[in-house]
Scaffold this motif. Structure first.
Motif, PDB file in Angstrom:
ATOM      1  N   SER A 139      20.630 -31.488   3.780  1.00  0.00           N
ATOM      2  CA  SER A 139      19.683 -32.543   3.418  1.00  0.00           C
ATOM      3  C   SER A 139      20.413 -33.819   2.988  1.00  0.00           C
ATOM      4  O   SER A 139      20.077 -34.921   3.423  1.00  0.00           O
ATOM      5  N   ILE A 140      21.420 -33.662   2.167  1.00  0.00           N
ATOM      6  CA  ILE A 140      22.208 -34.809   1.679  1.00  0.00           C
ATOM      7  C   ILE A 140      22.983 -35.439   2.829  1.00  0.00           C
ATOM      8  O   ILE A 140      23.065 -36.671   2.932  1.00  0.00           O
ATOM      9  N   ALA A 141      23.526 -34.619   3.710  1.00  0.00           N
ATOM     10  CA  ALA A 141      24.276 -35.152   4.853  1.00  0.00           C
ATOM     11  C   ALA A 141      23.369 -35.977   5.755  1.00  0.00           C
ATOM     12  O   ALA A 141      23.765 -37.050   6.231  1.00  0.00           O
ATOM     13  N   GLN A 142      22.156 -35.502   5.973  1.00  0.00           N
ATOM     14  CA  GLN A 142      21.231 -36.237   6.840  1.00  0.00           C
ATOM     15  C   GLN A 142      20.841 -37.583   6.224  1.00  0.00           C
ATOM     16  O   GLN A 142      20.552 -38.536   6.948  1.00  0.00           O
ATOM     17  N   ALA A 143      20.892 -37.681   4.883  1.00  0.00           N
ATOM     18  CA  ALA A 143      20.584 -38.949   4.202  1.00  0.00           C
ATOM     19  C   ALA A 143      21.714 -39.969   4.389  1.00  0.00           C
ATOM     20  O   ALA A 143      21.487 -41.170   4.291  1.00  0.00           O
ATOM     21  N   GLY A 144      22.949 -39.487   4.611  1.00  0.00           N
ATOM     22  CA  GLY A 144      24.036 -40.376   4.993  1.00  0.00           C
ATOM     23  C   GLY A 144      24.936 -40.941   3.911  1.00  0.00           C
ATOM     24  O   GLY A 144      25.786 -41.767   4.207  1.00  0.00           O
ATOM     25  N   ASP A 145      24.800 -40.517   2.670  1.00  0.00           N
ATOM     26  CA  ASP A 145      25.666 -41.022   1.590  1.00  0.00           C
ATOM     27  C   ASP A 145      26.936 -40.159   1.543  1.00  0.00           C
ATOM     28  O   ASP A 145      26.900 -39.014   1.073  1.00  0.00           O
ATOM     29  N   VAL A 146      28.058 -40.716   1.994  1.00  0.00           N
ATOM     30  CA  VAL A 146      29.306 -39.955   2.110  1.00  0.00           C
ATOM     31  C   VAL A 146      29.769 -39.412   0.758  1.00  0.00           C
ATOM     32  O   VAL A 146      30.229 -38.267   0.662  1.00  0.00           O
TER      33      VAL A 146
END
Length: 171
Positions: A139-146
Motif C-alpha cells: 500500500s505504501i509503495a503504491q503511494a510512492g513515498d520512497v
C-alpha cells in the motif's frame, strides 16, 4: 609385511564400501516413499515442499529488488511498486504451506525446522504479522513515498527475520 596388511585391509574396505552403498540406497528408498505420500490437499510431500520453496524464493526475489532499488541513487519507483505488490500475493495462504509431514523428517531437503509443527500457534502468528506488514508495504509503495517505503520495507523484513530466526535452519 606391507603386502600382507594390504591383503587383509582390502576385503575390510570393500565391506565398508558395500555397507555404505546399502545405507544410501535404503535412505534414498525412504525419501522416495515419503516424497510420494499424498497430503490431504492432494499434493505429495515433495510437491508441497517444492511449492512452498517456490513461493518463498519469489518473495525473496521481490525483497531483493526492493532493497536494490532503495540502495540506488535514483530508485525506480515502478520496480519497487511491482516487487512490493508481489510480496502479499505470494504470501497468501502461507500458513497452509507447512502441513504436517513436510518438515526435515520427510527426508526432502528443507530449511524448515521441526519446531514449526511443535509451536504452530506462534509460527502462524508470525506468518500473520508478515502478511499484514507485506500488505502495508504494498500500500505504501503504491503511494510512492520512497522514505515511507524504506520504513515499511524495514518493518516487513523484521517480520521475516523474526520467523527465520526461530523456524528456519541457517544456510
Amino acid at each position: 609385511m606391507n603386502r600382507c596388511k594390504l591383503q587383509l585391509m582390502l576385503p575390510v574396505l570393500a565391506g565398508f564400501a558395500l555397507l555404505s552403498a546399502c545405507e544410501q540406497t535404503a535412505e534414498t528408498d525412504v525419501v522416495s516413499e515419503t516424497a510420494s505420500v499424498e497430503l490431504p490437499n492432494g499434493m505429495t510431500v515433495k510437491e508441497q515442499i517444492e511449492a512452498r520453496q517456490g513461493h518463498l524464493k519469489k518473495i525473496g526475489k521481490a525483497f531483493k529488488a526492493i532493497s536494490d532499488q532503495l540502495k540506488a541513487g535514483s530508485p525506480d519507483l515502478a520496480q519497487i511498486q511491482a516487487a512490493a505488490a508481489t510480496v502479499p500475493t505470494e504470501a497468501m495462504g502461507m500458513a497452509d504451506w507447512f502441513p504436517e509431514g513436510t518438515g526435515p523428517a520427510s527426508g526432502i531437503k528443507t530449511a524448515a525446522l521441526p519446531i514449526i509443527w511443535k509451536d504452530k500457534t506462534d509460527f502462524n502468528d508470525k506468518i500473520g504479522a508478515m502478511q499484514d506488514a507485506a500488505a502495508k508495504l504494498d500500500s505504501i509503495a503504491q503511494a510512492g513515498d520512497v522514505a515511507a517505503i524504506g520504513a515499511a520495507f524495514k518493518t516487513t523484513g523484521g517480520t521475516c527475520k523474526a520467523c527465520h530466526d526461530k523456524y528456519r535452519k541457517d544456510d
